[in-house]
Design a protein around this motif. Structure first.
Motif, PDB file in Angstrom:
ATOM      1  N   ALA A 175     -11.867  84.078 -29.656  1.00 43.95           N
ATOM      2  CA  ALA A 175     -13.258  84.252 -30.081  1.00 43.95           C
ATOM      3  C   ALA A 175     -13.346  85.051 -31.376  1.00 43.95           C
ATOM      4  O   ALA A 175     -14.097  84.693 -32.293  1.00 43.95           O
ATOM      5  N   LEU A 176     -12.575  86.135 -31.464  1.00 43.79           N
ATOM      6  CA  LEU A 176     -12.608  86.965 -32.670  1.00 43.79           C
ATOM      7  C   LEU A 176     -12.062  86.215 -33.879  1.00 43.79           C
ATOM      8  O   LEU A 176     -12.588  86.350 -34.991  1.00 43.79           O
ATOM      9  N   SER A 177     -11.014  85.421 -33.682  1.00 43.01           N
ATOM     10  CA  SER A 177     -10.436  84.671 -34.797  1.00 43.01           C
ATOM     11  C   SER A 177     -11.389  83.607 -35.318  1.00 43.01           C
ATOM     12  O   SER A 177     -11.386  83.278 -36.504  1.00 43.01           O
ATOM     13  N   GLY A 178     -12.210  83.065 -34.425  1.00 41.66           N
ATOM     14  CA  GLY A 178     -13.192  82.080 -34.857  1.00 41.66           C
ATOM     15  C   GLY A 178     -14.302  82.695 -35.687  1.00 41.66           C
ATOM     16  O   GLY A 178     -14.868  82.038 -36.558  1.00 41.66           O
ATOM     17  N   VAL A 179     -14.593  83.995 -35.428  1.00 41.41           N
ATOM     18  CA  VAL A 179     -15.682  84.672 -36.142  1.00 41.41           C
ATOM     19  C   VAL A 179     -15.181  85.308 -37.436  1.00 41.41           C
ATOM     20  O   VAL A 179     -15.779  85.150 -38.505  1.00 41.41           O
ATOM     21  N   ALA A 180     -14.086  86.068 -37.337  1.00 41.59           N
ATOM     22  CA  ALA A 180     -13.554  86.784 -38.508  1.00 41.59           C
ATOM     23  C   ALA A 180     -12.039  86.805 -38.429  1.00 41.59           C
ATOM     24  O   ALA A 180     -11.456  87.758 -37.902  1.00 41.59           O
ATOM     25  N   SER A 184      -9.939  90.357 -37.567  1.00 41.75           N
ATOM     26  CA  SER A 184      -9.582  90.281 -36.149  1.00 41.75           C
ATOM     27  C   SER A 184      -8.082  90.415 -35.949  1.00 41.75           C
ATOM     28  O   SER A 184      -7.627  91.031 -34.984  1.00 41.75           O
TER      29      SER A 184
END
Length: 224
Positions: A175-180, A184
């Motif tokens: 989830a974090l890699s998809g956002v930033a 991340s």
């Protein structure tokens, strides 16, 4: 339901303290086709956890734990003793590992760009199925859901909460890699280092506390 959550949430968070899974996810994310591989790995972890939790809950419903207080108390004692023993094993095993050099090389789960989806999914299944300390915390949490005696909908919510908490090392990096992606990776590396440094002590403490809680509750119900 709130009483069940009071037990499930700390056990689920304790089960999420897994430096192995977090390391594997960060390695996968850094490799070729990283995000897709990490999603497949997370899927394997989540599916395995869900199967284990649902299996324990269904077993608890089959033996009618809410209507069998003596059996419920006996299982509390058994689970408590198991948790305390696992805490001792983790402590001893951790001290032995501390004296041996850490492995720098070895297989890299994200090194091959031709890795197939099924292989990465199976890797996630294996990672959860062999995570002994996490499984030791999942079992009493799932048993708590089975003995709660709530409706199917509420029981499903409790199962999803437990699975979501336990699988955080698998799905949060995705989830974090998809956002930033950039920040991340740095943040996950810092968290991974902290878990590797202090995670064993936290896990031993939580396993011991949970074990003593279930032993105390089981004795109280048997003797009361």
């Amino acid at each position: 339901m709130l009483a069940a959550l009071a037990v499930i949430v700390p056990l689920g968070l304790g089960g999420a303290v897994s430096p192995v899974m977090l390391t594997e996810q960060t390695v996968l994310l850094a490799g070729p086709d990283g995000l897709a591989a990490a999603v497949r790995y997370a899927s394997g972890v989540v599916v395995t956890t869900l199967v284990i939790v649902v299996g324990i809950v269904l077993f608890g419903r089959a033996i009618a734990l809410p209507t069998e207080p003596h059996l419920d108390a006996t299982l509390d004692l058994v689970l408590g003793l198991v948790l305390v023993n696992v805490a001792v094993l983790v402590l001893v095993w951790g001290r032995r590992r501390a004296g041996s050099p850490s492995r720098k090389g070895g297989d890299d789960p994200g090194a091959s760009g031709s890795r197939q989806a099924l292989a990465v999914f199976a890797f996630g299944v294996f990672a959860m199925a062999t995570n002994v300390t996490t499984l030791a915390l999942i079992a009493p949490a799932a048993k708590e859901i089975a003995r709660a005696g709530v409706e199917i909908a509420a029981e499903a919510v409790l199962v999803l909460v437990l699975v979501g908490l336990v699988c955080m090392p698998a799905w949060v990096p995705v989830a974090l890699s998809g956002v930033a992606p950039g920040p991340s990776q740095r943040g996950l590396a810092a968290v991974r280092d902290q878990i590797a440094r202090r995670g064993r002590g936290f896990t031993v403490g939580l396993l011991s506390a949970a074990g003593l809680f279930f032993i105390g509750r089981g004795l109280t119900r048997l003797l009361g």
